[in-house]
Design an enzyme around this catalytic site. Structure first.
Site, short mmCIF file in Angstrom:
data_model
loop_
_atom_site.label_atom_id
_atom_site.label_comp_id
_atom_site.label_asym_id
_atom_site.label_seq_id
_atom_site.Cartn_x
_atom_site.Cartn_y
_atom_site.Cartn_z
N ASN A 181 27.79 -32.26 -51.42
CA ASN A 181 28.62 -31.21 -50.92
C ASN A 181 29.95 -31.76 -50.25
O ASN A 181 30.94 -30.95 -49.63
CB ASN A 181 28.65 -30.14 -49.58
CG ASN A 181 27.81 -31.31 -48.31
OD1 ASN A 181 28.06 -31.70 -48.46
ND2 ASN A 181 27.26 -29.75 -47.31
N ARG A 196 33.10 -33.33 -37.63
CA ARG A 196 32.33 -33.21 -36.51
C ARG A 196 32.68 -32.12 -35.47
O ARG A 196 33.66 -33.32 -35.22
CB ARG A 196 31.05 -33.63 -36.37
CG ARG A 196 29.97 -34.44 -36.96
CD ARG A 196 29.41 -33.16 -37.45
NE ARG A 196 28.10 -32.95 -38.89
CZ ARG A 196 28.47 -32.68 -39.58
NH1 ARG A 196 28.54 -31.94 -40.21
NH2 ARG A 196 27.40 -32.71 -40.83
N GLN A 202 26.29 -26.23 -32.38
CA GLN A 202 26.43 -25.16 -33.23
C GLN A 202 25.22 -24.38 -33.12
O GLN A 202 23.81 -24.90 -33.22
CB GLN A 202 26.79 -25.46 -34.84
CG GLN A 202 27.85 -26.23 -35.55
CD GLN A 202 28.59 -26.67 -35.90
OE1 GLN A 202 29.34 -26.60 -36.45
NE2 GLN A 202 27.19 -26.68 -37.48
P1 NDP Z 1 31.06 -41.14 -46.37
O1 NDP Z 1 29.10 -41.71 -46.47
O2 NDP Z 1 31.35 -41.21 -48.21
O3 NDP Z 1 31.73 -41.08 -45.67
C1 NDP Z 1 32.23 -41.03 -44.41
C2 NDP Z 1 33.02 -42.44 -44.71
O4 NDP Z 1 33.60 -43.02 -43.06
C3 NDP Z 1 33.45 -44.34 -44.72
O5 NDP Z 1 33.88 -44.46 -45.63
C4 NDP Z 1 33.06 -44.94 -43.68
O6 NDP Z 1 33.69 -46.50 -43.42
C5 NDP Z 1 33.69 -43.71 -42.52
N1 NDP Z 1 33.96 -44.27 -41.16
C6 NDP Z 1 32.64 -44.63 -40.15
N2 NDP Z 1 33.22 -44.46 -38.76
C7 NDP Z 1 35.12 -44.90 -38.98
C8 NDP Z 1 35.51 -45.15 -37.47
N3 NDP Z 1 34.76 -45.43 -36.91
N4 NDP Z 1 36.63 -45.53 -38.69
C9 NDP Z 1 37.07 -44.83 -40.26
N5 NDP Z 1 35.81 -44.72 -40.55
C10 NDP Z 1 34.49 -44.81 -39.88
O7 NDP Z 1 30.89 -39.75 -46.24
P2 NDP Z 1 31.43 -38.20 -46.50
O8 NDP Z 1 32.83 -38.61 -46.42
O9 NDP Z 1 31.02 -37.34 -47.96
O10 NDP Z 1 31.01 -36.92 -45.53
C11 NDP Z 1 31.79 -37.99 -44.04
C12 NDP Z 1 31.47 -36.65 -43.14
O11 NDP Z 1 32.04 -35.57 -42.62
C13 NDP Z 1 29.89 -36.56 -43.06
O12 NDP Z 1 29.30 -37.75 -42.47
C14 NDP Z 1 29.72 -35.07 -42.15
O13 NDP Z 1 29.67 -35.29 -40.78
C15 NDP Z 1 31.59 -34.15 -42.81
N6 NDP Z 1 30.85 -33.47 -43.88
C16 NDP Z 1 30.94 -32.22 -43.26
C17 NDP Z 1 30.68 -31.02 -43.92
C18 NDP Z 1 30.60 -29.43 -43.59
O14 NDP Z 1 30.27 -28.97 -44.34
N7 NDP Z 1 31.71 -28.94 -43.32
C19 NDP Z 1 29.73 -31.92 -45.19
C20 NDP Z 1 29.95 -32.83 -45.79
C21 NDP Z 1 30.03 -33.25 -44.70
P3 NDP Z 1 32.55 -47.16 -43.76
O15 NDP Z 1 31.25 -46.47 -44.63
O16 NDP Z 1 33.48 -47.76 -44.93
O17 NDP Z 1 32.13 -47.96 -42.33
#
Ligand code: NDP
Length: 400
Positions: free
Chosen positions: A147, A285, A314
């Protein structure tokens, strides 16, 4: 044979839909980076139908029962007398969606000696105490990418609705008014603004890609920098930390997972570093932002607007201040659970369960914790630890 305990949100108040607004949804087979959409051996549901609520059962009942497993589905997830807590003691698999999370705290994990798999039907496994899962050797998996685009679309919608003051203007129409000056006294164009994303993972990068067409200046910060050709394609400026990015941005969109490193990242201090009148869009989140600091910033004018669909806990208690704070465009947690998204994460859940019961490896990109450590996508995007503290407060919603 296993017991599968599945927590889903309530059915619509008027009952399950007898008819849907549309007859079909596009079939998505691959994502932008080439990853395939879920590939279960079969599905027992009609794509585009409501699967994420209790009666939808994620389309899993026939599959699980035909193999002799037991499926228990409930929305009653909070508090010691909830069906979830009563059923947990002999469950091997717990399935939960982030929209209506069954918080798997260390205390609950301790009450579930048979629990081996915590499966997130969606993305974001912060409702599981990952540290406790690591220590107990529980596998945590989610349906990575299912998603991400649903959320990216929502982010673009929320940025535009905030900057252009859409929701208050719509309210004037419903009230029978024609108050143009009231509508536009807080309305701007997005064109030319500086927009930055905290994290350029699947959602963050998709937001950048979609916003490029709006002739904005794009920024991002992430622990891993995007490849140089992607940065060039997007015209996006990388910042080594959140502070340096927020200083220059008119709009900040938060797209990182919640884990100990990101909990309360947007507190009073961080918000004070932002431009006065900036907007925050948070679909990642709720707990990444400090609840009361956001309210104060909207009241003082430090922030011009805040929108998102994620809260902590939630469901949000009825007196949660984000329900009533000014200049906000909050909804319940919906962006990742459109009917289109449900089709993909229900299929992904089925794929993971097929692998689990046939003892085949779960795709690496779906793993968060495995073998007593962060694994797969989890090893890349999360840090070990626990972000479930305070989730007991979710039971206040039901009690009210
Ligand atoms: P991804 O795993 O593709 O992306 C997460 C990114 O966050 C990665 O690039 C990661 O960096 C980065 N990251 C982690 N920690 C840090 C930090 N401390 N500072 C900066 N960047 C950071 O996941 P998605 O993009 O698919 O999803 C992201 C989040 O969105 C999910 O974990 C979830 O919490 C939320 N979400 C919400 C939904 C909703 O319905 N509202 C639905 C789906 C997701 P790297 O890997 O480069 O270290």
């Amino acid at each position: 044979m296993a017991k599968v305990l599945c927590v889903l949100y309530d059915d619509p108040v008027g009952g399950m839909p007898k008819k849907y607004a549309r007859d079909d949804i596009p079939a998505i087979t691959r994502y932008h980076d080439g990853q395939t959409a879920p590939t279960p051996e079969a599905i027992d549901f009609t794509p585009g139908q409501l699967l994420g609520s209790v009666s939808g059962e994620l389309g899993l009942r026939r599959f699980l029962e035909s193999q002799g497993h037991t499926l228990v589905v409930t929305s009653d997830k909070d508090g010691p007398n909830s069906v979830f807590e009563r059923e947990l003691h002999d469950a091997e698999v717990v399935i939960s969606q982030p929209f209506w999370p069954a918080y798997l705290t260390a205390e609950r994990i301790a009450k579930a000696p048979k629990l081996k798999l915590a499966l997130t039907a969606g993305i974001g496994s912060d409702h599981v105490d990952l540290q406790a899962a690591i220590e107990r050797g529980i596998t945590v998996a989610e349906v990575t990418y299912c998603n991400s685009i649903s959320v990216a679309e929502h982010v673009v919608m929320m940025i535009l609705s905030q900057v252009r003051n859409y929701l208050p203007s719509h309210e004037w129409v419903k009230q029978g008014g024609w108050n143009i000056a009231d509508c536009v006294e807080r309305a701007y164009d997005l064109e030319g603004m500086h927009v930055g994303t905290v994290a350029a993972g699947r959602i963050g990068a998709a937001v950048l890609r979609r916003l490029k067409a709006f002739d904005v200046k794009l920024h991002y910060t992430d622990r891993h920098r995007l490849p140089a050709d992607v940065e060039r394609e997007l015209g996006a400026t990388w910042h080594p930390d959140v502070e340096s990015m927020v200083k220059v941005c008119d709009v900040v969109t938060i797209n990182c997972p919640l884990h100990p490193e990101t909990e309360h990242l947007f507190d009073e201090k961080m918000i004070a570093k932002m431009k006065r009148g900036a907007y925050i869009i948070n679909t990642a989140r709720g707990k990444i932002c400090d609840r009361d600091a956001i309210v104060r910033a909207l009241e003082s004018g430090q922030l011009a607007g805040y929108a998102g669909d994620v809260w902590f806990p939630q469901p949000a208690p009825r007196d949660h201040p984000w329900r009533t704070m000014p200049h906000q465009g909050m909804t319940p947690h919906t962006s990742g659970t459109t009917l289109s998204a449900q089709t993909r994460y229900a299929a992904g859940t089925r794929e993971i369960l097929e692998c689990w019961f046939e003892k085949r490896p779960i795709r690496d990109e779906y793993l968060i914790v495995d073998g007593g450590q962060l694994a797969g996508v989890g090893a890349h995007s999360y840090s070990a630890g626990n972000a479930t503290k305070g989730s007991e407060e979710a039971s206040r919603f039901k009690a009210a």
